[in-house]
Design a protein around this motif. Structure first.
Motif, PDB file in Angstrom:
ATOM      1  N   VAL A  63      30.386  46.184  46.631  1.00 37.59           N
ATOM      2  CA  VAL A  63      31.339  45.536  47.729  1.00 37.59           C
ATOM      3  C   VAL A  63      32.372  44.941  47.233  1.00 37.59           C
ATOM      4  O   VAL A  63      32.498  44.411  46.085  1.00 37.59           O
ATOM      5  N   VAL A  64      33.569  44.659  47.955  1.00 41.64           N
ATOM      6  CA  VAL A  64      34.628  43.834  47.333  1.00 41.64           C
ATOM      7  C   VAL A  64      34.278  42.373  47.660  1.00 41.64           C
ATOM      8  O   VAL A  64      33.704  42.068  48.791  1.00 41.64           O
ATOM      9  N   THR A  65      34.400  41.686  46.642  1.00 43.82           N
ATOM     10  CA  THR A  65      34.128  40.306  46.566  1.00 43.82           C
ATOM     11  C   THR A  65      35.335  39.368  46.279  1.00 43.82           C
ATOM     12  O   THR A  65      36.200  40.333  45.948  1.00 43.82           O
ATOM     13  N   ASP A  66      35.334  38.174  46.195  1.00 45.36           N
ATOM     14  CA  ASP A  66      36.366  37.151  45.806  1.00 45.36           C
ATOM     15  C   ASP A  66      36.725  37.526  44.337  1.00 45.36           C
ATOM     16  O   ASP A  66      37.755  37.522  43.793  1.00 45.36           O
ATOM     17  N   LYS A  67      35.588  37.957  43.508  1.00 40.77           N
ATOM     18  CA  LYS A  67      35.824  38.208  42.116  1.00 40.77           C
ATOM     19  C   LYS A  67      36.827  39.325  41.879  1.00 40.77           C
ATOM     20  O   LYS A  67      37.467  39.456  41.209  1.00 40.77           O
ATOM     21  N   ASP A  68      36.792  40.579  42.725  1.00 39.15           N
ATOM     22  CA  ASP A  68      37.318  41.556  42.701  1.00 39.15           C
ATOM     23  C   ASP A  68      38.975  41.039  43.239  1.00 39.15           C
ATOM     24  O   ASP A  68      40.105  41.619  42.461  1.00 39.15           O
ATOM     25  N   ARG A  69      39.176  40.457  44.294  1.00 38.18           N
ATOM     26  CA  ARG A  69      40.446  39.889  44.611  1.00 38.18           C
ATOM     27  C   ARG A  69      41.047  39.257  43.462  1.00 38.18           C
ATOM     28  O   ARG A  69      42.374  39.324  43.392  1.00 38.18           O
ATOM     29  N   GLU A  70      40.291  38.284  42.702  1.00 34.84           N
ATOM     30  CA  GLU A  70      40.992  37.533  41.688  1.00 34.84           C
ATOM     31  C   GLU A  70      41.158  38.505  40.751  1.00 34.84           C
ATOM     32  O   GLU A  70      42.502  38.203  39.966  1.00 34.84           O
ATOM     33  N   LEU A  71      40.546  39.186  40.207  1.00 35.21           N
ATOM     34  CA  LEU A  71      40.887  40.143  39.152  1.00 35.21           C
ATOM     35  C   LEU A  71      42.130  41.215  39.484  1.00 35.21           C
ATOM     36  O   LEU A  71      43.166  41.361  38.640  1.00 35.21           O
ATOM     37  N   ALA A  72      42.006  41.735  40.877  1.00 32.83           N
ATOM     38  CA  ALA A  72      43.294  42.301  41.093  1.00 32.83           C
ATOM     39  C   ALA A  72      44.507  41.350  41.190  1.00 32.83           C
ATOM     40  O   ALA A  72      45.609  41.969  40.761  1.00 32.83           O
ATOM     41  N   ARG A  73      44.699  40.240  41.394  1.00 31.77           N
ATOM     42  CA  ARG A  73      45.740  39.262  41.320  1.00 31.77           C
ATOM     43  C   ARG A  73      46.097  38.906  40.127  1.00 31.77           C
ATOM     44  O   ARG A  73      47.466  39.117  39.592  1.00 31.77           O
ATOM     45  N   LEU A  74      45.143  38.968  39.034  1.00 27.34           N
ATOM     46  CA  LEU A  74      45.787  38.668  37.690  1.00 27.34           C
ATOM     47  C   LEU A  74      46.073  40.262  36.989  1.00 27.34           C
ATOM     48  O   LEU A  74      47.136  39.990  36.271  1.00 27.34           O
ATOM     49  N   ILE A  75      45.621  41.260  37.596  1.00 34.64           N
ATOM     50  CA  ILE A  75      46.016  42.631  37.054  1.00 34.64           C
ATOM     51  C   ILE A  75      47.477  42.649  37.350  1.00 34.64           C
ATOM     52  O   ILE A  75      48.328  43.058  36.683  1.00 34.64           O
ATOM     53  N   ASP A  76      47.679  42.005  38.536  1.00 33.53           N
ATOM     54  CA  ASP A  76      49.093  42.186  38.983  1.00 33.53           C
ATOM     55  C   ASP A  76      50.084  41.308  38.338  1.00 33.53           C
ATOM     56  O   ASP A  76      51.324  41.875  38.071  1.00 33.53           O
ATOM     57  N   THR A  77      49.576  40.263  37.878  1.00 35.56           N
ATOM     58  CA  THR A  77      50.660  39.350  37.099  1.00 35.56           C
ATOM     59  C   THR A  77      50.980  40.379  35.764  1.00 35.56           C
ATOM     60  O   THR A  77      51.881  39.865  35.005  1.00 35.56           O
ATOM     61  N   LEU A  78      50.096  41.079  35.162  1.00 29.73           N
ATOM     62  CA  LEU A  78      50.223  41.833  33.927  1.00 29.73           C
ATOM     63  C   LEU A  78      51.041  43.021  33.944  1.00 29.73           C
ATOM     64  O   LEU A  78      51.612  43.441  33.118  1.00 29.73           O
ATOM     65  N   TYR A  79      51.390  43.608  35.191  1.00 30.19           N
ATOM     66  CA  TYR A  79      52.237  44.891  35.515  1.00 30.19           C
ATOM     67  C   TYR A  79      53.658  44.624  35.523  1.00 30.19           C
ATOM     68  O   TYR A  79      54.102  43.868  36.469  1.00 30.19           O
TER      69      TYR A  79
END
Length: 81
Positions: A63-79
């Motif tokens: 399921v989606v957890t805070d770990k996923d949301r944090e990784l998504a946020r960091l991925i956004d900074t790389l794009y």
């Protein structure tokens, strides 16, 4: 979190578009380094200049957890389109 991420079927997903394969692969390399630091690894698909990323937490029952949301946020900074 960036509105480009969609939550469906118990995972976050987003597609990223690049000029060519080299740019897509460079992005994946950057994501891999961040994911390794977090010890949280994405499911992804790469086809030429497109990268699709799917995030969920296996240890929490896929399921989606805070770990996923944090990784998504960091991925956004790389794009950088």
């Amino acid at each position: 979190m960036n509105s480009m991420w969609q939550e469906k079927e118990n995972r976050l997903n987003r597609s990223f578009q690049f000029t060519d394969f080299k740019e897509a692969f460079a992005f994946m390399t950057k994501v891999a380094l961040v994911a390794e630091k977090l010890d949280h690894h994405p499911h992804w698909i790469n086809e030429y200049n497109k990268v699709d990323i799917f995030l969920s937490t296996h240890s929490a029952g896929n399921v989606v957890t805070d770990k996923d949301r944090e990784l998504a946020r960091l991925i956004d900074t790389l794009y950088k389109p």
